[in-house]
Design a protein around this motif. Structure first.
Motif, PDB file in Angstrom:
ATOM      1  N   PHE A 208     -12.110   0.965  -5.752  1.00 10.86           N
ATOM      2  CA  PHE A 208     -10.842   1.608  -5.394  1.00 10.86           C
ATOM      3  C   PHE A 208     -10.457   1.281  -3.956  1.00 10.86           C
ATOM      4  O   PHE A 208      -9.281   1.102  -3.650  1.00 10.86           O
ATOM      5  CB  PHE A 208     -10.933   3.123  -5.590  1.00 10.86           C
ATOM      6  CG  PHE A 208     -11.094   3.525  -7.023  1.00 10.86           C
ATOM      7  CD1 PHE A 208     -10.424   2.847  -8.024  1.00 10.86           C
ATOM      8  CD2 PHE A 208     -11.924   4.577  -7.389  1.00 10.86           C
ATOM      9  CE1 PHE A 208     -10.585   3.200  -9.353  1.00 10.86           C
ATOM     10  CE2 PHE A 208     -12.081   4.934  -8.710  1.00 10.86           C
ATOM     11  CZ  PHE A 208     -11.411   4.246  -9.701  1.00 10.86           C
ATOM     12  N   ILE A 209     -11.452   1.190  -3.082  1.00  7.18           N
ATOM     13  CA  ILE A 209     -11.144   0.840  -1.687  1.00  7.18           C
ATOM     14  C   ILE A 209     -10.551  -0.563  -1.634  1.00  7.18           C
ATOM     15  O   ILE A 209      -9.531  -0.808  -0.988  1.00  7.18           O
ATOM     16  CB  ILE A 209     -12.415   0.937  -0.817  1.00  7.18           C
ATOM     17  CG1 ILE A 209     -12.836   2.399  -0.676  1.00  7.18           C
ATOM     18  CG2 ILE A 209     -12.168   0.334   0.557  1.00  7.18           C
ATOM     19  CD1 ILE A 209     -14.136   2.598   0.070  1.00  7.18           C
ATOM     20  N   LEU A 211      -9.115  -2.241  -4.043  1.00  7.52           N
ATOM     21  CA  LEU A 211      -7.806  -2.270  -4.691  1.00  7.52           C
ATOM     22  C   LEU A 211      -6.721  -1.742  -3.751  1.00  7.52           C
ATOM     23  O   LEU A 211      -5.611  -2.270  -3.692  1.00  7.52           O
ATOM     24  CB  LEU A 211      -7.843  -1.434  -5.981  1.00  7.52           C
ATOM     25  CG  LEU A 211      -6.497  -1.251  -6.671  1.00  7.52           C
ATOM     26  CD1 LEU A 211      -6.016  -2.578  -7.235  1.00  7.52           C
ATOM     27  CD2 LEU A 211      -6.581  -0.231  -7.787  1.00  7.52           C
ATOM     28  N   ALA A 212      -7.040  -0.688  -3.000  1.00  2.45           N
ATOM     29  CA  ALA A 212      -6.034  -0.078  -2.141  1.00  2.45           C
ATOM     30  C   ALA A 212      -5.461  -1.087  -1.155  1.00  2.45           C
ATOM     31  O   ALA A 212      -4.271  -1.077  -0.867  1.00  2.45           O
ATOM     32  CB  ALA A 212      -6.640   1.108  -1.390  1.00  2.45           C
ATOM     33  N   TYR A 213      -6.323  -1.964  -0.638  1.00  2.00           N
ATOM     34  CA  TYR A 213      -5.824  -2.928   0.339  1.00  2.00           C
ATOM     35  C   TYR A 213      -5.393  -4.239  -0.302  1.00  2.00           C
ATOM     36  O   TYR A 213      -4.362  -4.788   0.033  1.00  2.00           O
ATOM     37  CB  TYR A 213      -6.893  -3.208   1.393  1.00  2.00           C
ATOM     38  CG  TYR A 213      -7.121  -2.054   2.322  1.00  2.00           C
ATOM     39  CD1 TYR A 213      -6.216  -1.798   3.344  1.00  2.00           C
ATOM     40  CD2 TYR A 213      -8.199  -1.206   2.166  1.00  2.00           C
ATOM     41  CE1 TYR A 213      -6.403  -0.729   4.203  1.00  2.00           C
ATOM     42  CE2 TYR A 213      -8.396  -0.141   3.020  1.00  2.00           C
ATOM     43  CZ  TYR A 213      -7.492   0.096   4.037  1.00  2.00           C
ATOM     44  OH  TYR A 213      -7.672   1.150   4.879  1.00  2.00           O
TER      45      TYR A 213
ATOM     46  N   PHE B 404      -7.780   8.172  -9.426  1.00  2.00           N
ATOM     47  CA  PHE B 404      -8.624   7.856  -8.275  1.00  2.00           C
ATOM     48  C   PHE B 404      -8.027   6.707  -7.465  1.00  2.00           C
ATOM     49  O   PHE B 404      -7.969   6.767  -6.234  1.00  2.00           O
ATOM     50  CB  PHE B 404     -10.045   7.484  -8.723  1.00  2.00           C
ATOM     51  CG  PHE B 404     -10.794   8.621  -9.349  1.00  2.00           C
ATOM     52  CD1 PHE B 404     -10.588   9.918  -8.915  1.00  2.00           C
ATOM     53  CD2 PHE B 404     -11.707   8.406 -10.363  1.00  2.00           C
ATOM     54  CE1 PHE B 404     -11.275  10.972  -9.479  1.00  2.00           C
ATOM     55  CE2 PHE B 404     -12.395   9.449 -10.936  1.00  2.00           C
ATOM     56  CZ  PHE B 404     -12.171  10.736 -10.498  1.00  2.00           C
ATOM     57  N   ALA B 405      -7.610   5.648  -8.170  1.00  2.00           N
ATOM     58  CA  ALA B 405      -7.098   4.485  -7.441  1.00  2.00           C
ATOM     59  C   ALA B 405      -5.838   4.867  -6.675  1.00  2.00           C
ATOM     60  O   ALA B 405      -5.657   4.480  -5.523  1.00  2.00           O
ATOM     61  CB  ALA B 405      -6.832   3.340  -8.406  1.00  2.00           C
ATOM     62  N   MET B 408      -6.724   7.170  -3.725  1.00  2.66           N
ATOM     63  CA  MET B 408      -7.448   6.415  -2.702  1.00  2.66           C
ATOM     64  C   MET B 408      -6.480   5.537  -1.921  1.00  2.66           C
ATOM     65  O   MET B 408      -6.569   5.431  -0.697  1.00  2.66           O
ATOM     66  CB  MET B 408      -8.525   5.558  -3.370  1.00  2.66           C
ATOM     67  CG  MET B 408      -9.516   4.940  -2.431  1.00  2.66           C
ATOM     68  SD  MET B 408     -10.492   6.145  -1.524  1.00  2.66           S
ATOM     69  CE  MET B 408     -12.067   6.009  -2.340  1.00  2.66           C
ATOM     70  N   LYS B 409      -5.553   4.945  -2.631  1.00  6.89           N
ATOM     71  CA  LYS B 409      -4.555   4.093  -1.976  1.00  6.89           C
ATOM     72  C   LYS B 409      -3.763   4.904  -0.945  1.00  6.89           C
ATOM     73  O   LYS B 409      -3.580   4.482   0.191  1.00  6.89           O
ATOM     74  CB  LYS B 409      -3.627   3.517  -3.042  1.00  6.89           C
ATOM     75  CG  LYS B 409      -2.354   2.917  -2.520  1.00  6.89           C
ATOM     76  CD  LYS B 409      -2.440   1.425  -2.487  1.00  6.89           C
ATOM     77  CE  LYS B 409      -1.154   0.851  -1.919  1.00  6.89           C
ATOM     78  NZ  LYS B 409      -1.329  -0.484  -1.421  1.00  6.89           N
ATOM     79  N   THR B 410      -3.297   6.092  -1.354  1.00 10.17           N
ATOM     80  CA  THR B 410      -2.540   6.925  -0.430  1.00 10.17           C
ATOM     81  C   THR B 410      -3.388   7.300   0.774  1.00 10.17           C
ATOM     82  O   THR B 410      -2.936   7.217   1.917  1.00 10.17           O
ATOM     83  CB  THR B 410      -2.073   8.206  -1.134  1.00 10.17           C
ATOM     84  OG1 THR B 410      -1.428   7.825  -2.342  1.00 10.17           O
ATOM     85  CG2 THR B 410      -1.109   8.977  -0.271  1.00 10.17           C
ATOM     86  N   LEU B 412      -5.883   5.817   2.079  1.00  7.53           N
ATOM     87  CA  LEU B 412      -6.261   4.733   2.981  1.00  7.53           C
ATOM     88  C   LEU B 412      -5.067   4.110   3.686  1.00  7.53           C
ATOM     89  O   LEU B 412      -5.151   3.763   4.857  1.00  7.53           O
ATOM     90  CB  LEU B 412      -7.007   3.641   2.200  1.00  7.53           C
ATOM     91  CG  LEU B 412      -8.457   3.936   1.840  1.00  7.53           C
ATOM     92  CD1 LEU B 412      -9.000   2.854   0.923  1.00  7.53           C
ATOM     93  CD2 LEU B 412      -9.306   4.012   3.088  1.00  7.53           C
ATOM     94  N   THR B 413      -3.960   3.955   2.975  1.00  5.91           N
ATOM     95  CA  THR B 413      -2.928   3.084   3.527  1.00  5.91           C
ATOM     96  C   THR B 413      -1.587   3.741   3.795  1.00  5.91           C
ATOM     97  O   THR B 413      -0.713   3.096   4.335  1.00  5.91           O
ATOM     98  CB  THR B 413      -2.682   1.875   2.597  1.00  5.91           C
ATOM     99  OG1 THR B 413      -2.204   2.362   1.356  1.00  5.91           O
ATOM    100  CG2 THR B 413      -3.934   1.073   2.394  1.00  5.91           C
TER     101      THR B 413
END
Lengths: 681, 503
Positions: A208-209, A211-213, B404-405, B408-410, B412-413
């Motif tokens: 997930f980490i 994917l986020a970036y 989750f994805a 997690m995206k929110t 982190l970014t």
């Protein structure tokens, strides 16, 4: 190039066929039991044929990629997940190992499982497993890989617990362990599922980490630079978290305890899933991620952080190899010896990939890891199948019930010895020798002296437990159990052809690859040099083959081999002195044996220090918080309401005078309010 | 697109109008009245199936809206079946229809079945109405319509201390509903309208924190419905002691509506509040606490229905996590989770009903070794538990991965620097899925593996066909949507991408 771009359909069919085949098994069972069995085996043969059709790609060493639309979430990070296959040397090798070994084991199952109940379930999950495993191997992205990954985990769970009745009467056949650590099959299946799940959770967080970036989970896109969008300080932790998946699946420390207990399943399952294929998935995944992480380490200038990742892989691998190897030295069950050995050998593969990434000279380690994966699949599957024959003959999984079987089962004996030599790494004629030496050489040339020493010690340990196993099973006097069996009229002999031929073929394979090992090793190195060079954008990679290092390694490994094999030979084959006599002279050895037999107390620690307190804490929370605290608040609320009402009810006395007074007061109050309102308005 | 045929209104009126008929005819038909209920609920099932497919294929645009005049004070009566509400309304109708069939055999011996089925229909209408109404007052009325029949169903046909438990259920939810009502009235005060889609534009700038207060009041009411820790205490009792078909509606269909409404109301009417990361971090914290608490409680249970009830609490944590994710992917995940949890939990409650019907027990320790005797039930149960744990190829996998994805995206970014607190919370949420797998498969082992208990050695088929068929249908859908979830994810993702959230 028409050939390369169009020749991908076998890569799809090789996993679609077994999945559909699995779904059709219950239908075939409706027709006829025999048809069902042959149908299931035919499916696996067809599958193997499909993967063989992919072999021409191996010669070319290219990467071919083919996709179709699958999941869309418009406007999101996962705007479109495509289902795809990736055909490159890594996936072609792995797919062929999987499908060919599976095919042989399916044939073996025909005879081995013949008398069991619930075979429809067995064939269903076996083919489902093959399909999911090949899906995992061919996947071109993480999501699809997870389908295969969890799918094989589910099949593993279901097949470990195949004898779900946990029958105590049959405990010699279907339980695992003895004494305090004896577990029934359904317990072991659950344990396997949960243990691998713990690793998977780490992997998911890492995914997930990334994917986020990176905004994609496709392996090729990540490789082409998307992975570098992840901030470098986060990439190494994410990679280590992702390594949690392989640690669980490939049974590395600290999650390795599930694999020895997975031996509660039928021997065929242990051979296929818990030796030859599924447990390699972790190694495969590290191999798959290797190029992109390597690029991140060496070309994007984050070498320091990423090397931590590669060292983690290598250290976990080599420590697991040693610890688990020693556990095999004291095990009393033939399958458990092999299981510890599997964990230990998987540790070698992890070590190889880890040291490969930690130096600029990646080729030795990478090739060594993949080569060892192949040779281990062959010899370990064969060893399990011969172990199955022994268990069949002696009606017991315990080594101390066997003994002296050489005389009755000569063919099985010779197959065991040949494949065991490969496991030990006996020089020249056996594939295990070439692949293991490549790993040792990689460890040495990477400059990691302690890893090299530990890996060499493991060679001695491996030799010891292998010889011990052969000695206990085939040599020495006939055991009481065998005598009783013979008195009951059981005829102990080599198994029928359907069981014999698969392990004969695997033993022949391991010798064949061994005899041609020198050439094969160099050819494999060339393939990966070309392929990885291209993928990594380094041009053709060159293997600087230090002949000095190679000689040192061979010398070391032969010395260690003899150092391990000789005592085992005296103790268990010659039995001069026997192990019991030795223990009588040296009581300190007995406590060492207990330590190893109890798995370094790691398993017991997990149960007593982690699992049981955890479950107890759930019960404590339930009684303390849920029942006492929260329900307490509820009953306080309802109780105090009742008390309040009860108190107020006392004003309702029913005395007329009081009522009239109250009513009059009320009237006066209302009139006063009305007057106030009228004036105010 | 305007709903010119009045499909949405019909989907509410037809079952509601059938209710008195059932009451009238049911006295003679007795348990066979279930068939009428089945028919009445198949009508909205077909309607919402049609609308969902229409949105997926594009011939209905982004969905159907209907506007009807109403009391002027309350603004217009608006209904909406879009990419979010219609799949959920479809699932609710489908479950209500199938569970009506299931009730036929399960409830056969009970008394006053005509009232049971009449109330059952009203309850189902309440749920569907809550999902499709976009006027806050109408929403509140339907919200109460869910409560009252279900209270009666528990109090009359339940087991154990049913009256006390129904009372507790009523008081908890009603307290929440009052908070919701306060929020709804303050919304009118702050924006001058009850229509969800007009609030955001008309919202007047009030004192600082006023909007947050409104959202908090509304959410408080919805979180009680979702049984988020520490407001969950009504749920285990209500789910365990309700008649099993009603448990199989309460848990899969009703409590998730809290999550649905939270997403619908907050993101449409109060988008500003959801962009406040302190607010969403608080919600994430509640979500993670609920996941762990529910999961641990489930591990400690001996009663299957109670285990499932605590499992629902834990799953609502995932739904809340998705609702608080502030991302298209996370909200889509929450929608998928609603469906996956609904399917799985309906299967599991129906299975517990099968045990109660066949063996007259629901204690896990009384069961054991049933895999050989009940292969279909065992397979469906395994599928359901694995779907809850997020194992592919089951639809639960997608729900969890999206949620989750997305979050997690929110975390982190979406800001300049990663929000580390949120990253930790989300990692904990991922970890909690181990507990889900643990209690699920452990319970499965205790019920289905081992030697068959002597008390269970009764002859006969697994379960009556009408009880088994709904279970198998739902298990089949779980696998099908798991292999190809695009039908759902496309429709929902399309809709949420209109909210202009981070991806």
């Amino acid at each position: 190039m028409a050939f390369s771009s169009e020749w991908v359909w076998p890569a799809w069919l090789c996993w679609i066929i077994p999945l559909i085949g699995a779904a059709l098994t219950p239908l075939a069972a409706r027709v006829n039991r025999r048809l069902r069995d042959y149908f299931a085996v035919a499916v696996s043969i067809l599958t193997a044929f499909m993967t063989i059709l992919l072999l021409p790609h191996l010669m070319r060493g290219e990467l071919i990629h083919n996709q179709v639309d699958w999941v869309q979430v418009p406007g999101s990070t996962l705007i479109s997940v495509k289902a795809g296959v990736i055909v490159d040397p890594l996936s072609v090798i792995m797919a062929n190992v999987v499908s060919i070994v599976s095919m042989l084991i399916m044939v073996y199952s025909l005879a081995y499982m013949e008398k069991e109940e619930g075979l429809t379930r067995y064939w269903f999950f076996m083919n489902l497993f093959i399909g999911n495993m090949l899906l995992l191997v061919m996947s071109d992205n993480f999501i699809q890989l997870l389908f295969g990954w969890e799918g094989v985990g589910l099949c593993s769970y279901a097949l470990i617990g195949f004898w779900y009745r946990d029958s105590k009467a049959d405990w010699l056949k279907c339980w695992v362990g003895e004494g305090r650590e004896a577990y029934p099959p359904s317990h072991c299946g659950l344990k396997a599922f949960i243990a691998t799940r713990i690793g998977d959770v780490g992997m998911l967080i890492g995914v997930f980490i990334i994917l986020a970036y990176a905004g994609t989970l496709s392996f090729t896109e990540l490789q082409e630079g998307a992975v570098l969008k992840v901030p470098l300080w986060l990439l190494a932790p994410a990679a280590i978290l992702m390594f949690g998946g392989p640690v669980g699946k490939s049974a590395q420390l600290p999650l390795m305890e599930w694999l020895p207990d997975a031996m509660a399943g039928p021997t065929t399952v242990s051979a296929l899933i818990h030796a030859a294929t599924m447990v390699k998935a972790g190694v495969y995944l590290v191999g798959r991620l290797f190029p992109m992480l390597y690029t991140a380490a060496w070309t994007a200038g984050s070498a320091n952080q990423m090397i931590t990742f590669f060292y983690t892989v290598a250290w976990i691998g080599v420590v697991t190899a040693f610890v688990s190897g020693t556990q095999a030295m004291a095990s009393t069950e033939i399958k458990k010896v092999l299981a510890y050995s599997t964990v230990s050998q998987l540790g070698y593969m992890m070590l190889a990939l880890g040291v490969a990434g930690s130096t600029a000279e990646f080729l030795l380690g990478y090739t060594g890891g993949i080569f060892h994966l192949m040779s281990h699949a062959m010899f370990k599957a064969a060893l399990f199948l011969t172990a199955g024959a022994l268990i069949h003959a002696s009606h017991s999984r315990f080594l101390y019930h066997m003994g002296g079987l050489k005389r009755y089962m000569p063919l099985t004996f010779w197959c065991t010895v040949l494949t065991a030599f490969s496991l030990m790494g006996v020089p020249l004629l056996f594939s295990g020798f070439w692949s293991k030496d490549l790993i040792l050489e990689a460890a040495l040339t990477s400059g990691q002296l302690w890893m090299f020493i530990l890996a060499c010690l493991t060679v001695a340990v491996t030799a010891f437990y292998t010889v011990r196993m052969i000695g206990l099973a085939f040599y020495g006097p006939e055991t009481e159990r065998l005598k009783t069996l013979k008195e009951e009229g059981v005829h102990i002999h080599d198994p029928p052809p359907a069981m014999k031929l698969p392990y004969l073929a695997l033993a022949a394979g391991t010798v064949l690859f061994g005899a041609a090992g020198f050439m094969f090793r160099d050819w494999l190195k060339a393939v990966f040099a070309r392929f990885l060079g291209e993928v990594l954008g380094l041009g053709e990679a060159h293997a600087t083959h230090g002949s000095m290092a190679a000689w040192i390694v061979t010398a070391f490994s032969v010395v260690m081999l003899i150092a391990g094999a000789a005592p085992a030979y005296l103790l268990y084959v010659k039995r001069r002195p026997t192990a019991d006599q030795l223990l009588a002279i040296r009581p300190s050895l007995a406590s060492l044996r207990a330590f190893l037999f109890n798995r370094w107390y790691i398993n017991r620690f997990y149960y007593q220090a982690l699992l049981e307190p955890f479950i107890a804490s759930a019960g404590w929370l339930f009684r303390g918080v849920e029942s006492k605290a929260i329900d307490g608040v509820n009953s306080f609320l309802s109780g105090s309401t009742q008390r309040l009402v009860g108190w107020f009810r006392r004003t309702h006395t029913g005395i007329l005078n009081l009522n009239v007074v109250g009513m009059s007061l009320g009237f006066i109050l209302m009139i006063l309010i009305l007057i106030r309102l009228a004036l105010g308005g | 697109m305007m709903d010119e045929l009045g499909l949405i209104l019909q989907s509410l009126i037809v079952p509601a109008a059938t209710s008195p008929f059932v009451l009238w005819l049911g006295r003679d038909l007795r348990h066979r009245a279930g068939w009428i209920v089945f028919g009445a609920m198949m009508y909205p099932t077909i309607i919402y199936g049609y609308i969902s497919i229409g949105i997926y294929l594009g011939f209905l645009g982004e969905g159907l809206t209907a506007v009807y005049p109403w009391a002027p004070l309350l603004d217009r009566f608006t209904l909406l079946a879009d990419g979010f509400s219609s799949p959920i309304a479809f699932l609710i109708s489908l479950l209500s229809a199938l569970i009506a069939l299931y009730s036929i055999d399960y409830m056969e011996g009970s008394e006053n079945l005509e009232s049971y089925y009449a109330l059952y229909l009203l309850y189902a209408v309440g749920m569907v109405g809550t999902v499709v109404s976009t006027n806050l007052v109408a929403f509140f009325l339907f919200f109460e319509l869910m409560l009252i029949p279900s209270w009666a169903l528990i109090a009359v046909w339940g087991t154990g201390r049913k009256e006390a438990i129904a009372f507790k259920y009523f008081m908890y939810t009603e307290a929440g509903a009052l908070s919701l009502l306060a929020g709804v009235l303050l919304t009118k005060y702050a924006s001058g309208t009850f229509e969800i889609f007009q609030v955001a534009d008309r919202l007047k700038a009030g004192p600082p924190g006023f909007t947050t207060l409104i959202v908090s009041l509304i959410l408080l009411g919805l979180l009680v419905k979702m049984a988020i820790f520490p407001l969950h205490n009504w749920l285990p009792d209500a789910h365990a002691e309700a008649p099993t078909p009603i448990s199989a509606l309460l848990s899969p269909a009703m409590i998730g509506i809290g999550g649905y409404a939270a997403i619908r109301i907050t993101y449409t009417a109060f988008p500003v509040v959801m962009k406040d990361s302190r607010f969403t971090t608080t919600l994430l914290g509640l979500a993670v606490t609920t996941m762990f608490y529910g999961g641990l409680m489930a591990l400690a249970q001996k009663d299957l229905k109670r285990l499932l009830a605590f499992s629902s609490i834990s799953q609502m944590g995932y739904l809340l996590l998705g609702a608080a994710s502030v991302s298209t992917l996370g909200l889509t995940g929450a929608g998928v989770l609603y469906l996956s949890h609904g399917l799985a939990k309906a299967i599991l409650f129906m299975v517990s009903g099968v045990f109660m019907h066949s063996f007259h027990t629901r204690l896990i320790d009384d069961l054991g070794g049933l895999a050989g005797k009940m292969p279909y039930t065992a397979t469906a149960t395994l599928i359901a538990f694995l779907s809850l744990a997020g194992v592919p190829p089951l639809v639960g996998f997608w729900g969890e991965v999206f949620v989750f994805a997305g979050s997690m995206k929110t975390a982190l970014t979406s800001m300049l620097a990663p929000n580390i607190t949120q990253v930790w919370l989300i990692s904990l949420a991922v970890i909690s899925s181990i507990i889900t797998a643990g209690y699920g498969l452990w319970a499965f082992r205790r019920m289905f593996f081992g030697e068959l208990k002597p008390s269970l050695r009764i002859s006969g088929p697994e379960a009556p066909a009408l009880m088994l068929a709904p279970i198998i249908v739902l298990a089949f859908i779980t696998v099908l949507l798991g292999i190809y979830p695009t039908t759902i994810s496309q429709v929902m993702g399309q809709l949420f991408s209109n909210l202009k959230l981070p991806p």
